[in-house]
Design a protein around this motif. Structure first.
Motif, PDB file in Angstrom:
ATOM      1  N   ARG A 152      -1.726 -23.676   4.223  1.00 47.92           N
ATOM      2  CA  ARG A 152      -1.682 -22.720   5.246  1.00 47.92           C
ATOM      3  C   ARG A 152      -1.296 -21.296   4.358  1.00 47.92           C
ATOM      4  NH1 ARG A 152       3.048 -20.357   6.749  1.00 47.92           N
ATOM      5  NH2 ARG A 152       4.275 -21.773   5.529  1.00 47.92           N
ATOM      6  N   PRO A 153      -1.911 -20.320   4.979  1.00 46.94           N
ATOM      7  CA  PRO A 153      -1.784 -18.916   4.257  1.00 46.94           C
ATOM      8  C   PRO A 153      -0.441 -18.399   4.295  1.00 46.94           C
ATOM      9  CG  PRO A 153      -3.857 -18.864   5.825  1.00 46.94           C
ATOM     10  CD  PRO A 153      -3.059 -20.102   6.055  1.00 46.94           C
ATOM     11  N   VAL A 154       0.117 -17.663   3.160  1.00 51.08           N
ATOM     12  CA  VAL A 154       1.059 -17.251   2.912  1.00 51.08           C
ATOM     13  C   VAL A 154       0.892 -15.626   2.591  1.00 51.08           C
ATOM     14  CG1 VAL A 154       3.168 -17.023   1.344  1.00 51.08           C
ATOM     15  CG2 VAL A 154       2.452 -19.323   2.294  1.00 51.08           C
ATOM     16  N   GLY A 155       1.596 -14.919   3.250  1.00 50.85           N
ATOM     17  CA  GLY A 155       1.579 -13.485   3.237  1.00 50.85           C
ATOM     18  C   GLY A 155       1.810 -12.997   1.648  1.00 50.85           C
ATOM     19  N   ALA A 156       0.780 -12.026   0.937  1.00 50.33           N
ATOM     20  CA  ALA A 156       0.908 -11.598  -0.425  1.00 50.33           C
ATOM     21  C   ALA A 156       0.281 -10.234  -0.404  1.00 50.33           C
ATOM     22  CB  ALA A 156       0.178 -12.646  -1.359  1.00 50.33           C
ATOM     23  N   LEU A 157       0.545  -9.593  -1.508  1.00 48.75           N
ATOM     24  CA  LEU A 157       0.146  -8.364  -1.873  1.00 48.75           C
ATOM     25  C   LEU A 157      -0.041  -8.323  -3.434  1.00 48.75           C
ATOM     26  CD1 LEU A 157      -0.284  -5.672   0.100  1.00 48.75           C
ATOM     27  CD2 LEU A 157       2.116  -4.676  -0.723  1.00 48.75           C
ATOM     28  N   VAL A 158      -1.077  -7.871  -3.702  1.00 46.29           N
ATOM     29  CA  VAL A 158      -1.338  -7.252  -5.195  1.00 46.29           C
ATOM     30  C   VAL A 158      -0.934  -5.741  -5.364  1.00 46.29           C
ATOM     31  CG1 VAL A 158      -2.720  -7.194  -7.338  1.00 46.29           C
ATOM     32  CG2 VAL A 158      -3.033  -9.131  -5.747  1.00 46.29           C
ATOM     33  N   TRP A 159      -0.079  -5.650  -6.012  1.00 43.75           N
ATOM     34  CA  TRP A 159       0.753  -4.228  -6.296  1.00 43.75           C
ATOM     35  C   TRP A 159       0.478  -3.765  -7.701  1.00 43.75           C
ATOM     36  CZ3 TRP A 159       5.727  -1.774  -6.710  1.00 43.75           C
ATOM     37  CH2 TRP A 159       5.976  -0.421  -5.943  1.00 43.75           C
ATOM     38  N   GLN A 160      -0.305  -2.701  -7.709  1.00 47.40           N
ATOM     39  CA  GLN A 160      -0.738  -2.128  -9.244  1.00 47.40           C
ATOM     40  C   GLN A 160       0.471  -0.887  -9.388  1.00 47.40           C
ATOM     41  OE1 GLN A 160      -4.914  -2.308 -10.543  1.00 47.40           O
ATOM     42  NE2 GLN A 160      -5.228  -2.237  -8.131  1.00 47.40           N
ATOM     43  N   GLY A 161       0.260  -0.487 -10.624  1.00 48.16           N
ATOM     44  CA  GLY A 161       0.824   0.664 -11.182  1.00 48.16           C
ATOM     45  C   GLY A 161       0.729   1.867 -10.227  1.00 48.16           C
ATOM     46  N   GLY A 180      -5.303 -19.509  -0.828  1.00 52.77           N
ATOM     47  CA  GLY A 180      -4.277 -19.646   0.202  1.00 52.77           C
ATOM     48  C   GLY A 180      -3.226 -18.672   0.544  1.00 52.77           C
ATOM     49  N   PHE A 181      -3.627 -17.410   0.298  1.00 52.95           N
ATOM     50  CA  PHE A 181      -2.821 -16.473   0.513  1.00 52.95           C
ATOM     51  C   PHE A 181      -3.444 -15.417   1.814  1.00 52.95           C
ATOM     52  CE2 PHE A 181      -1.834 -16.777  -3.777  1.00 52.95           C
ATOM     53  CZ  PHE A 181      -0.300 -17.069  -3.740  1.00 52.95           C
ATOM     54  N   ARG A 182      -2.600 -14.732   2.490  1.00 55.76           N
ATOM     55  CA  ARG A 182      -3.001 -13.730   3.246  1.00 55.76           C
ATOM     56  C   ARG A 182      -2.749 -12.391   2.867  1.00 55.76           C
ATOM     57  NH1 ARG A 182      -0.635 -15.617   7.094  1.00 55.76           N
ATOM     58  NH2 ARG A 182       1.214 -14.109   7.104  1.00 55.76           N
ATOM     59  N   ASN A 183      -3.784 -11.687   2.381  1.00 54.07           N
ATOM     60  CA  ASN A 183      -3.494 -10.404   1.965  1.00 54.07           C
ATOM     61  C   ASN A 183      -2.865  -9.266   2.926  1.00 54.07           C
ATOM     62  OD1 ASN A 183      -3.782  -7.838   0.683  1.00 54.07           O
ATOM     63  ND2 ASN A 183      -5.834  -7.787   0.175  1.00 54.07           N
ATOM     64  N   MET A 184      -1.736  -8.869   2.722  1.00 53.75           N
ATOM     65  CA  MET A 184      -0.913  -8.160   3.632  1.00 53.75           C
ATOM     66  C   MET A 184      -1.114  -6.414   3.682  1.00 53.75           C
ATOM     67  SD  MET A 184       0.840 -10.545   4.940  1.00 53.75           S
ATOM     68  CE  MET A 184       1.818  -9.362   5.975  1.00 53.75           C
ATOM     69  N   ALA A 203      10.990  -1.638   2.709  1.00 54.56           N
ATOM     70  CA  ALA A 203      11.207  -1.848   4.317  1.00 54.56           C
ATOM     71  C   ALA A 203      10.719  -3.157   4.614  1.00 54.56           C
ATOM     72  CB  ALA A 203      10.934  -0.715   4.904  1.00 54.56           C
ATOM     73  N   ASP A 204       9.459  -3.363   4.420  1.00 57.27           N
ATOM     74  CA  ASP A 204       8.778  -4.740   4.847  1.00 57.27           C
ATOM     75  C   ASP A 204       7.861  -5.442   3.980  1.00 57.27           C
ATOM     76  OD1 ASP A 204       7.828  -6.418   6.701  1.00 57.27           O
ATOM     77  OD2 ASP A 204       6.295  -5.116   7.802  1.00 57.27           O
ATOM     78  N   PRO A 205       8.696  -5.840   3.105  1.00 54.68           N
ATOM     79  CA  PRO A 205       8.013  -6.739   1.859  1.00 54.68           C
ATOM     80  C   PRO A 205       7.294  -8.052   2.281  1.00 54.68           C
ATOM     81  CG  PRO A 205      10.279  -7.203   1.906  1.00 54.68           C
ATOM     82  CD  PRO A 205      10.030  -6.375   3.051  1.00 54.68           C
ATOM     83  N   PRO A 206       6.333  -8.155   1.660  1.00 54.62           N
ATOM     84  CA  PRO A 206       5.337  -9.541   1.714  1.00 54.62           C
ATOM     85  C   PRO A 206       6.296 -10.679   1.206  1.00 54.62           C
ATOM     86  CG  PRO A 206       4.622  -8.521  -0.580  1.00 54.62           C
ATOM     87  CD  PRO A 206       5.515  -7.499   0.406  1.00 54.62           C
ATOM     88  N   ARG A 207       5.975 -11.846   1.477  1.00 56.74           N
ATOM     89  CA  ARG A 207       6.569 -13.186   0.989  1.00 56.74           C
ATOM     90  C   ARG A 207       6.236 -13.291  -0.629  1.00 56.74           C
ATOM     91  NH1 ARG A 207       6.151 -19.382   3.015  1.00 56.74           N
ATOM     92  NH2 ARG A 207       7.632 -20.121   1.180  1.00 56.74           N
ATOM     93  N   VAL A 208       5.264 -12.802  -1.000  1.00 61.64           N
ATOM     94  CA  VAL A 208       4.708 -12.854  -2.212  1.00 61.64           C
ATOM     95  C   VAL A 208       4.058 -11.470  -2.868  1.00 61.64           C
ATOM     96  CG1 VAL A 208       3.386 -14.013  -4.152  1.00 61.64           C
ATOM     97  CG2 VAL A 208       4.066 -15.228  -2.198  1.00 61.64           C
ATOM     98  N   LEU A 209       4.847 -11.037  -3.844  1.00 59.59           N
ATOM     99  CA  LEU A 209       4.348  -9.757  -4.658  1.00 59.59           C
ATOM    100  C   LEU A 209       3.824 -10.277  -5.788  1.00 59.59           C
ATOM    101  CD1 LEU A 209       4.092  -6.552  -4.148  1.00 59.59           C
ATOM    102  CD2 LEU A 209       6.170  -6.518  -5.470  1.00 59.59           C
ATOM    103  N   LEU A 210       2.548  -9.657  -5.923  1.00 55.34           N
ATOM    104  CA  LEU A 210       1.897 -10.003  -7.471  1.00 55.34           C
ATOM    105  C   LEU A 210       1.903  -8.819  -8.101  1.00 55.34           C
ATOM    106  CD1 LEU A 210      -0.424 -12.033  -5.130  1.00 55.34           C
ATOM    107  CD2 LEU A 210       0.141 -13.095  -7.536  1.00 55.34           C
ATOM    108  N   SER A 211       2.703  -8.656  -9.106  1.00 49.56           N
ATOM    109  CA  SER A 211       2.541  -7.358  -9.780  1.00 49.56           C
ATOM    110  C   SER A 211       1.752  -7.319 -11.050  1.00 49.56           C
ATOM    111  CB  SER A 211       4.074  -6.876 -10.179  1.00 49.56           C
ATOM    112  OG  SER A 211       4.118  -5.948 -10.847  1.00 49.56           O
ATOM    113  N   THR A 212       1.154  -6.139 -11.325  1.00 49.07           N
ATOM    114  CA  THR A 212       0.196  -6.167 -12.330  1.00 49.07           C
ATOM    115  C   THR A 212       0.939  -5.644 -13.740  1.00 49.07           C
ATOM    116  OG1 THR A 212      -0.701  -3.835 -11.943  1.00 49.07           O
ATOM    117  CG2 THR A 212      -1.761  -5.707 -10.873  1.00 49.07           C
TER     118      THR A 212
END
Length: 268
Positions: A152-161, A180-184, A203-212
């Motif tokens: 099941r997809p989980v909400g995530a975001l890739v966040w760069q500098g 298996g993620f849903r790009n937020m 204010a509205d974070p994703p469940r997973v934050l992938l930081s570079t």
């Protein structure tokens, strides 16, 4: 779409009865990453200078150090006397003009925006080197690594500098979905590549934050912000190396391994 000019006229090895392997200059680091797997080292007479930069390379530095590196200028490329030049979408007009004048083949590859596009480029690059079979083998490895997940997809975001986020229509977006993620990104109304302000993220974070940002680095203005560090108490914040976003091709294999690892850690 791959652009080429005078390819057959300037590349007789592609049509002769006893093909001769071409001398290759690459002026793109993502092409270098593919060449590492499909070309004979003796064929490679030049690579991109980015491949010898630890901050930008998508290949092991030990491998890239074996080759002459150029910044892609006409003088540098022509001096290496290649049969064919492999490049990304942006090439200096002077370099293009010089190659045309000397009847040296140039093939340009756009930035791949999906796994199928990247696999097609791998095959095309391998064919240009005279090793189509190696391209087929590498393409199969990439396709297997990027097989879509059934979880099941989980909400995530890739966040760069500086808050830069890859959105819909990017290779990263395709990889997130396959892992298996849903790009937020779309939830925040962002475009293909856009900046997400820190306030919106908090204010509205994703469940997973992938930081570079590298693990432990606190001096990045955005990813090192105290508010972002505090998010780790409520959501999953994990490092996602920038090198996994620089290119497609064989880099997809490592990127998918990392994304699947993160997805398993999140659970259902």
């Amino acid at each position: 779409m791959i652009r080429a000019f005078a390819l057959l006229a300037a590349a007789p090895w592609l049509v002769s009865a006893a093909p001769r392997l071409p001398r290759i200059v690459s002026i793109n680091p993502c092409v270098d990453a593919v060449l590492r797997h499909v070309a004979d080292p003796a064929q490679i007479v030049g690579i991109s200078h980015y491949s010898q930069d630890a901050r930008a390379t998508s290949v092991p530095l030990g491998w890239s150090a074996r080759f002459h590196a150029t910044s892609g200028t006409a003088e540098e490329v022509v001096a290496l006397r290649p049969d064919i030049v492999l490049a990304g979408p942006h090439v200096e007009p002077a370099t293009i003009a010089a190659l045309r004048r000397l009847r040296i083949a140039l093939v340009q590859y756009p930035v791949a925006e999906s796994v199928p596009e990247s696999v097609a480029q791998v095959r095309a690059i391998a064919t240009a080197t005279g090793h189509a079979d190696r391209g087929t083998a590498l393409a199969a490895r990439i396709a297997a690594a990027a097989a879509p997940s059934a979880v099941r997809p989980v909400g995530a975001l890739v966040w760069q500098g500086n808050g830069l986020v890859p959105g819909s229509g990017t290779l990263t977006d395709d990889l997130l979905k396959r892992a298996g993620f849903r790009n937020m990104s779309a939830k925040y109304g962002l475009r293909q590549w856009d900046v997400l302000p820190l306030e919106y993220l908090i204010a509205d974070p994703p469940r997973v934050l992938l930081s570079t940002a590298p693990a432990g680095v606190q001096d990045d203005r955005m990813t090192g912000h105290p508010a972002v560090r505090r998010l780790g108490r409520h959501i999953t914040v994990v490092p996602y190396p920038t090198r996994l976003m620089n290119c497609g091709g064989p880099t997809i294999i490592a990127a998918m391994a990392r994304l699947r690892q993160v997805r398993r850690g999140v659970g259902g």
